[in-house]
Design a protein around this motif. Structure first.
Motif, PDB file in Angstrom:
ATOM      1  N   GLN A   1       0.844  -1.185   0.000  1.00 52.23           N
ATOM      2  CA  GLN A   1       0.000   0.000   0.000  1.00 52.23           C
ATOM      3  C   GLN A   1       0.885   1.242   0.000  1.00 52.23           C
ATOM      4  O   GLN A   1       1.748   1.399   0.861  1.00 52.23           O
ATOM      5  CB  GLN A   1      -0.907   0.009   1.239  1.00 52.23           C
ATOM      6  CG  GLN A   1      -1.839   1.192   1.309  1.00 52.23           C
ATOM      7  CD  GLN A   1      -2.927   1.134   0.253  1.00 52.23           C
ATOM      8  OE1 GLN A   1      -3.250   0.054  -0.265  1.00 52.23           O
ATOM      9  NE2 GLN A   1      -3.488   2.263  -0.086  1.00 52.23           N
ATOM     10  N   VAL A   2       0.660   2.106  -0.963  1.00 48.99           N
ATOM     11  CA  VAL A   2       1.435   3.347  -1.066  1.00 48.99           C
ATOM     12  C   VAL A   2       0.738   4.433  -0.269  1.00 48.99           C
ATOM     13  O   VAL A   2      -0.474   4.608  -0.377  1.00 48.99           O
ATOM     14  CB  VAL A   2       1.592   3.776  -2.536  1.00 48.99           C
ATOM     15  CG1 VAL A   2       2.272   5.128  -2.628  1.00 48.99           C
ATOM     16  CG2 VAL A   2       2.372   2.719  -3.312  1.00 48.99           C
ATOM     17  N   GLN A   3       1.500   5.151   0.508  1.00 42.86           N
ATOM     18  CA  GLN A   3       0.959   6.264   1.282  1.00 42.86           C
ATOM     19  C   GLN A   3       1.742   7.527   0.967  1.00 42.86           C
ATOM     20  O   GLN A   3       2.956   7.484   0.761  1.00 42.86           O
ATOM     21  CB  GLN A   3       1.019   5.971   2.769  1.00 42.86           C
ATOM     22  CG  GLN A   3       0.107   4.825   3.197  1.00 42.86           C
ATOM     23  CD  GLN A   3       0.077   4.632   4.700  1.00 42.86           C
ATOM     24  OE1 GLN A   3       1.061   4.863   5.382  1.00 42.86           O
ATOM     25  NE2 GLN A   3      -1.066   4.218   5.217  1.00 42.86           N
ATOM     26  N   LEU A   4       1.025   8.644   0.931  1.00 48.07           N
ATOM     27  CA  LEU A   4       1.635   9.942   0.688  1.00 48.07           C
ATOM     28  C   LEU A   4       1.290  10.872   1.835  1.00 48.07           C
ATOM     29  O   LEU A   4       0.137  10.899   2.282  1.00 48.07           O
ATOM     30  CB  LEU A   4       1.096  10.577  -0.596  1.00 48.07           C
ATOM     31  CG  LEU A   4       1.591  10.079  -1.945  1.00 48.07           C
ATOM     32  CD1 LEU A   4       1.057   8.695  -2.247  1.00 48.07           C
ATOM     33  CD2 LEU A   4       1.176  11.031  -3.036  1.00 48.07           C
ATOM     34  N   PHE A  24       6.463   9.780   0.037  1.00 49.75           N
ATOM     35  CA  PHE A  24       5.677   8.586  -0.262  1.00 49.75           C
ATOM     36  C   PHE A  24       6.403   7.339   0.227  1.00 49.75           C
ATOM     37  O   PHE A  24       7.634   7.279   0.260  1.00 49.75           O
ATOM     38  CB  PHE A  24       5.313   8.494  -1.747  1.00 49.75           C
ATOM     39  CG  PHE A  24       6.482   8.433  -2.696  1.00 49.75           C
ATOM     40  CD1 PHE A  24       7.008   9.589  -3.243  1.00 49.75           C
ATOM     41  CD2 PHE A  24       7.050   7.214  -3.060  1.00 49.75           C
ATOM     42  CE1 PHE A  24       8.072   9.544  -4.139  1.00 49.75           C
ATOM     43  CE2 PHE A  24       8.100   7.153  -3.952  1.00 49.75           C
ATOM     44  CZ  PHE A  24       8.615   8.323  -4.490  1.00 49.75           C
ATOM     45  N   SER A  25       5.617   6.366   0.628  1.00 51.89           N
ATOM     46  CA  SER A  25       6.145   5.094   1.099  1.00 51.89           C
ATOM     47  C   SER A  25       5.387   3.968   0.439  1.00 51.89           C
ATOM     48  O   SER A  25       4.239   4.139   0.028  1.00 51.89           O
ATOM     49  CB  SER A  25       6.035   4.993   2.619  1.00 51.89           C
ATOM     50  OG  SER A  25       4.680   5.105   3.022  1.00 51.89           O
ATOM     51  N   GLY A  26       6.031   2.830   0.331  1.00 54.62           N
ATOM     52  CA  GLY A  26       5.409   1.697  -0.332  1.00 54.62           C
ATOM     53  C   GLY A  26       6.049   1.439  -1.683  1.00 54.62           C
ATOM     54  O   GLY A  26       6.935   2.165  -2.126  1.00 54.62           O
ATOM     55  N   ARG A  27       5.545   0.442  -2.352  1.00 49.61           N
ATOM     56  CA  ARG A  27       6.154   0.025  -3.612  1.00 49.61           C
ATOM     57  C   ARG A  27       5.562   0.775  -4.788  1.00 49.61           C
ATOM     58  O   ARG A  27       4.349   0.754  -5.006  1.00 49.61           O
ATOM     59  CB  ARG A  27       5.952  -1.483  -3.800  1.00 49.61           C
ATOM     60  CG  ARG A  27       6.685  -2.035  -5.001  1.00 49.61           C
ATOM     61  CD  ARG A  27       6.576  -3.539  -5.038  1.00 49.61           C
ATOM     62  NE  ARG A  27       7.306  -4.111  -6.170  1.00 49.61           N
ATOM     63  CZ  ARG A  27       7.381  -5.412  -6.423  1.00 49.61           C
ATOM     64  NH1 ARG A  27       6.776  -6.268  -5.622  1.00 49.61           N
ATOM     65  NH2 ARG A  27       8.056  -5.840  -7.460  1.00 49.61           N
ATOM     66  N   ILE A  28       6.423   1.414  -5.556  1.00 51.93           N
ATOM     67  CA  ILE A  28       6.009   2.155  -6.745  1.00 51.93           C
ATOM     68  C   ILE A  28       6.813   1.637  -7.918  1.00 51.93           C
ATOM     69  O   ILE A  28       7.989   1.298  -7.775  1.00 51.93           O
ATOM     70  CB  ILE A  28       6.230   3.668  -6.556  1.00 51.93           C
ATOM     71  CG1 ILE A  28       5.295   4.203  -5.475  1.00 51.93           C
ATOM     72  CG2 ILE A  28       5.991   4.434  -7.858  1.00 51.93           C
ATOM     73  CD1 ILE A  28       5.459   5.653  -5.173  1.00 51.93           C
ATOM     74  N   ASN A  74      12.469   9.503  -1.608  1.00 49.64           N
ATOM     75  CA  ASN A  74      11.017   9.362  -1.661  1.00 49.64           C
ATOM     76  C   ASN A  74      10.285  10.639  -1.276  1.00 49.64           C
ATOM     77  O   ASN A  74       9.089  10.597  -0.973  1.00 49.64           O
ATOM     78  CB  ASN A  74      10.574   8.233  -0.733  1.00 49.64           C
ATOM     79  CG  ASN A  74      10.866   6.879  -1.307  1.00 49.64           C
ATOM     80  OD1 ASN A  74      11.442   6.773  -2.381  1.00 49.64           O
ATOM     81  ND2 ASN A  74      10.481   5.841  -0.609  1.00 49.64           N
ATOM     82  N   ASP A  97       1.443   6.146 -10.861  1.00 45.18           N
ATOM     83  CA  ASP A  97       2.344   5.023 -11.062  1.00 45.18           C
ATOM     84  C   ASP A  97       2.042   4.385 -12.412  1.00 45.18           C
ATOM     85  O   ASP A  97       1.095   3.606 -12.540  1.00 45.18           O
ATOM     86  CB  ASP A  97       2.154   4.018  -9.919  1.00 45.18           C
ATOM     87  CG  ASP A  97       3.148   2.877  -9.971  1.00 45.18           C
ATOM     88  OD1 ASP A  97       3.306   2.194  -8.948  1.00 45.18           O
ATOM     89  OD2 ASP A  97       3.759   2.665 -11.030  1.00 45.18           O
ATOM     90  N   TYR A 104      -2.289   7.498  -6.470  1.00 40.58           N
ATOM     91  CA  TYR A 104      -2.424   7.656  -5.035  1.00 40.58           C
ATOM     92  C   TYR A 104      -2.454   9.149  -4.699  1.00 40.58           C
ATOM     93  O   TYR A 104      -1.842   9.962  -5.394  1.00 40.58           O
ATOM     94  CB  TYR A 104      -1.241   7.008  -4.304  1.00 40.58           C
ATOM     95  CG  TYR A 104      -1.004   5.568  -4.691  1.00 40.58           C
ATOM     96  CD1 TYR A 104      -0.108   5.241  -5.706  1.00 40.58           C
ATOM     97  CD2 TYR A 104      -1.702   4.539  -4.065  1.00 40.58           C
ATOM     98  CE1 TYR A 104       0.107   3.928  -6.076  1.00 40.58           C
ATOM     99  CE2 TYR A 104      -1.499   3.220  -4.430  1.00 40.58           C
ATOM    100  CZ  TYR A 104      -0.598   2.914  -5.434  1.00 40.58           C
ATOM    101  OH  TYR A 104      -0.405   1.607  -5.796  1.00 40.58           O
TER     102      TYR A 104
END
Length: 115
Positions: A1-4, A24-28, A74, A97, A104
């Protein structure tokens, strides 16, 4: 889950500067754009700038010449100078993405420019 998460907003005087951040965190995926939008009270959301994964920035006329978008890992920064009352808005960060075909959004950070 990507979070901004956006930050850096606040109250600033006319002519002042702010630096907004979007982390941002998570896989992009490997191909993406990070965009900054803003929404003034009672108006629709407008795109103001974006940056590609390679670091190339593009600006809309509303902020061109007085804003700089950049990236450090990031975190995407939007440096805004010579602020005007028209810049008062909630500023949102958005990751497009292209690799995974997903978008997101963050929750926004508020900028208020006093006359």
């Amino acid at each position: 889950q990507v979070q901004l998460v956006e930050s850096g907003g606040g109250l600033v005087q006319h002519g002042g500067s702010l630096r907004l951040s979007c982390t941002f965190s998570g896989r992009i995926g490997s191909t993406f754009f990070v965009r900054w939008w803003r929404q003034a009270p009672g108006e629709q959301r407008y795109l103001i700038a974006w940056i590609s994964e390679s670091g190339e920035g593009t600006y809309m006329s509303a902020v061109e010449g007085r804003s700089t978008i950049s990236r450090e890992g990031n975190t995407i920064f939007l440096q805004m100078n010579s602020l005007k009352s028209e810049d008062t808005a909630v500023y949102y960060c958005n990751v497009d993405d292209r690799g995974y075909g997903l978008e997101y959004w963050g929750r926004g950070t508020t900028v208020a420019v006093s006359p």
